[in-house]
Structures are given as C-alpha cells and as structure tokens.
Write a protein that holds these residues in place. Structure first.
Motif, PDB file in Angstrom:
ATOM      1  N   UNK A 191       0.827  -1.206   0.000  1.00 44.40           N
ATOM      2  CA  UNK A 191       0.000   0.000   0.000  1.00 44.40           C
ATOM      3  C   UNK A 191       0.861   1.256   0.000  1.00 44.40           C
ATOM      4  N   UNK A 192       1.929   1.218   0.765  1.00 48.47           N
ATOM      5  CA  UNK A 192       2.847   2.361   0.815  1.00 48.47           C
ATOM      6  C   UNK A 192       3.459   2.599  -0.569  1.00 48.47           C
ATOM      7  N   UNK A 193       3.834   1.550  -1.261  1.00 48.81           N
ATOM      8  CA  UNK A 193       4.437   1.687  -2.595  1.00 48.81           C
ATOM      9  C   UNK A 193       3.436   2.253  -3.601  1.00 48.81           C
ATOM     10  N   UNK A 194       2.176   1.782  -3.517  1.00 54.33           N
ATOM     11  CA  UNK A 194       1.132   2.308  -4.407  1.00 54.33           C
ATOM     12  C   UNK A 194       0.931   3.796  -4.154  1.00 54.33           C
ATOM     13  N   UNK A 195       0.814   4.151  -2.882  1.00 62.85           N
ATOM     14  CA  UNK A 195       0.605   5.536  -2.480  1.00 62.85           C
ATOM     15  C   UNK A 195       1.763   6.417  -2.967  1.00 62.85           C
ATOM     16  N   UNK A 196       2.987   5.949  -2.747  1.00 65.42           N
ATOM     17  CA  UNK A 196       4.175   6.726  -3.131  1.00 65.42           C
ATOM     18  C   UNK A 196       4.277   6.883  -4.636  1.00 65.42           C
ATOM     19  N   UNK A 197       3.988   5.801  -5.384  1.00 69.70           N
ATOM     20  CA  UNK A 197       4.098   5.855  -6.845  1.00 69.70           C
ATOM     21  C   UNK A 197       3.108   6.863  -7.432  1.00 69.70           C
ATOM     22  N   UNK A 198       1.851   6.777  -7.000  1.00 67.83           N
ATOM     23  CA  UNK A 198       0.827   7.675  -7.546  1.00 67.83           C
ATOM     24  C   UNK A 198       1.174   9.124  -7.236  1.00 67.83           C
ATOM     25  N   UNK A 199       1.589   9.376  -5.991  1.00 66.11           N
ATOM     26  CA  UNK A 199       1.897  10.751  -5.599  1.00 66.11           C
ATOM     27  C   UNK A 199       3.145  11.282  -6.299  1.00 66.11           C
ATOM     28  N   UNK A 200       4.201  10.490  -6.283  1.00 69.24           N
ATOM     29  CA  UNK A 200       5.480  10.970  -6.800  1.00 69.24           C
ATOM     30  C   UNK A 200       5.509  11.096  -8.310  1.00 69.24           C
ATOM     31  N   UNK A 201       5.073  10.042  -9.016  1.00 71.19           N
ATOM     32  CA  UNK A 201       5.238  10.010 -10.463  1.00 71.19           C
ATOM     33  C   UNK A 201       4.042  10.554 -11.239  1.00 71.19           C
ATOM     34  N   UNK A 202       2.874  10.593 -10.637  1.00 68.48           N
ATOM     35  CA  UNK A 202       1.696  11.082 -11.347  1.00 68.48           C
ATOM     36  C   UNK A 202       1.276  12.474 -10.886  1.00 68.48           C
ATOM     37  N   UNK A 203       1.066  12.628  -9.580  1.00 74.39           N
ATOM     38  CA  UNK A 203       0.537  13.898  -9.085  1.00 74.39           C
ATOM     39  C   UNK A 203       1.630  14.937  -8.890  1.00 74.39           C
ATOM     40  N   UNK A 204       2.675  14.597  -8.129  1.00 76.17           N
ATOM     41  CA  UNK A 204       3.707  15.586  -7.823  1.00 76.17           C
ATOM     42  C   UNK A 204       4.412  16.088  -9.083  1.00 76.17           C
ATOM     43  N   UNK A 206       3.183  16.317 -12.164  1.00 78.66           N
ATOM     44  CA  UNK A 206       2.287  17.240 -12.873  1.00 78.66           C
ATOM     45  C   UNK A 206       2.136  18.549 -12.120  1.00 78.66           C
ATOM     46  N   UNK A 207       2.060  18.438 -10.778  1.00 75.44           N
ATOM     47  CA  UNK A 207       1.918  19.634  -9.955  1.00 75.44           C
ATOM     48  C   UNK A 207       3.133  20.551 -10.109  1.00 75.44           C
ATOM     49  N   UNK A 208       4.323  19.987 -10.062  1.00 81.96           N
ATOM     50  CA  UNK A 208       5.545  20.791 -10.177  1.00 81.96           C
ATOM     51  C   UNK A 208       5.631  21.465 -11.542  1.00 81.96           C
ATOM     52  N   UNK A 209       5.246  20.747 -12.594  1.00 80.30           N
ATOM     53  CA  UNK A 209       5.256  21.338 -13.940  1.00 80.30           C
ATOM     54  C   UNK A 209       4.307  22.531 -14.010  1.00 80.30           C
ATOM     55  N   UNK A 210       3.088  22.346 -13.465  1.00 78.71           N
ATOM     56  CA  UNK A 210       2.108  23.425 -13.489  1.00 78.71           C
ATOM     57  C   UNK A 210       2.528  24.609 -12.651  1.00 78.71           C
ATOM     58  N   UNK A 211       3.094  24.331 -11.490  1.00 80.49           N
ATOM     59  CA  UNK A 211       3.533  25.407 -10.597  1.00 80.49           C
ATOM     60  C   UNK A 211       4.701  26.178 -11.208  1.00 80.49           C
ATOM     61  N   UNK A 212       5.614  25.455 -11.840  1.00 83.84           N
ATOM     62  CA  UNK A 212       6.749  26.116 -12.509  1.00 83.84           C
ATOM     63  C   UNK A 212       6.253  27.055 -13.604  1.00 83.84           C
ATOM     64  N   UNK A 213       5.243  26.606 -14.336  1.00 88.84           N
ATOM     65  CA  UNK A 213       4.695  27.440 -15.407  1.00 88.84           C
ATOM     66  C   UNK A 213       4.072  28.710 -14.830  1.00 88.84           C
TER      67      UNK A 213
END
Length: 222
Positions: A191-204, A206-213
């Motif tokens: 569960x920890x790996x699923x949580x980390x993967x979704x947050x790190x590689x999918x959400x974070x 995309x979030x960093x790209x949008x925030x940088x823009x």
C-alpha cells in the motif's frame, strides 16, 4: 488581447492567491502534507469508526481547525492574506448509505472562490475530490494496519511470556501470530508503494510542472 491576459493573470496571482491556493490544494486534497493528514486522523478517530448518522458538521469543523493549528499549516495563519486561503478549507460529510461509518463519508473540501473558478472548473474540483477520497481510503487501510500491528505485538509479548512454559499450544499460536504480522507488513508495504508511486510520479510531477509554469510567467511579468 495579450495585455488583458497578463493583467488578469497578475490579478489572480496577487489579489486572489492563485499560487497559494494551488499549493494548498496539493497539500490537502492530494495529501502532499502527510503529517497534517496523520494529525487529522488523530483528531477524528474517535468518531470515524462510528455510524455516519451520528456525525455532526460542527464536530468535523472543530477537528479540522484543531488539526491545522497542530500541523505545519499553523504557519499560514494570521498572515497578510487574513487567512483567506485557509478559511475556505472545509470538512464535510458525503451522501450516506445505510450503515455507513465515518471513514466512508468523511471528506475534505476546498471551496474555490468565484474569481478562481475559471481556473478550477467544477469538473476539475470533482476530480480533485475523487483523488482525495482515493488517498483517504488508502490512509484508512494503512491506519488500520498500524492499529492491528500494535495490537498483535501486544499479543506476541504476552505469548512470549507464556512460552517459557513450553506449551505446544502456546508455541503454535506464537508462530501463527508472527506469520500474520509478517503478512500484514507485506500488505502495508504494498500500500505504501502504491501511495508513493501515484503521488510521486503522477501527481507531484504534474503539480511541479504546473507550478513552474505559473511562477515562470509571474517572473516574466515582473
């Protein structure tokens, strides 16, 4: 025209806290601030296991405010924005089904100001809430695993004390509980790996790209 777009964007950022709002949504609804979520669970655990029909909105709001003051979000209080960004964070109850418990119907919400609705559409807000509810379910299972882990460790401690009597039954139960703990540990790690993967590689990402823009455009305007 271009000048009008630049003016509107600048207005949204400087007067209506577009960047702050974006960061807060990431920390709250996407659980970027996991320590806050842990504090929130501690504040609400007394009624999350109860039937949803007995939950009160005032209790949820009080728990949310308490979690904010006990987490790093307290550093955002009493700033120049007069808490405008934090004040529109809300805790509410979803539509209840028969026999629902607090875990099933509790959700955090961020009430988007009208000025920012063109950026955060209603459909976007629904997607954000779906993501929060996904992460909230993961948090619930992780919380239950930790709770059961602690309970099992207490049982193991008692069994080890009794094991000195060399009873076959006690030794057998000790082995079984130990194996059960190992299985739970593997599930918790998954569960920890699923949580980390979704947050790190999918959400974070995309979030960093949008925030940088956003921030790049802001600096260009300056």
């Amino acid at each position: 025209n271009e000048k009008s777009c630049i003016f509107i964007e600048s207005l949204l950022k400087e007067k209506h806290n577009l960047v702050k709002t974006t960061k807060l949504i990431h920390q709250l609804l996407f659980m970027g601030n996991s320590k806050f979520i842990d504090v929130l669970i501690q504040e609400t655990e007394n009624f999350l296991e109860d039937e949803a029909q007995f939950m009160k909105g005032s209790t949820l709001t009080a728990s949310l405010k308490s979690a904010i003051t006990k987490s790093s979000f307290r550093n955002m209080l009493n700033k120049t924005d007069k808490n405008m960004v934090l004040n529109i964070v809300d805790a509410r109850i979803l539509e209840m089904g028969h026999g629902s418990i607090g875990w099933n119907v509790f959700t955090l919400d961020y009430i988007i100001p009208k000025e920012l609705e063109p950026v955060f559409s209603k459909q976007t807000q629904k997607t954000y809430l779906k993501l929060f509810n996904f992460f909230w379910r993961l948090k619930r299972v992780q919380y239950m695993f930790v709770k059961e882990w602690n309970s099992n460790n207490a049982v193991l401690g008692s069994l080890r004390k009794l094991a000195v009597k060399k009873s076959p039954l006690i030794r057998d139960n000790l082995v079984k509980v130990s194996r059960l703990n190992c299985c739970k540990n593997l599930m918790q790690q998954l569960l920890y790996n699923i949580d980390s993967y979704v947050k790190l590689f999918l959400i974070d990402a995309s979030f960093e790209d949008g925030l940088d823009a956003l921030e790049t455009n802001m600096h260009e305007e300056d």
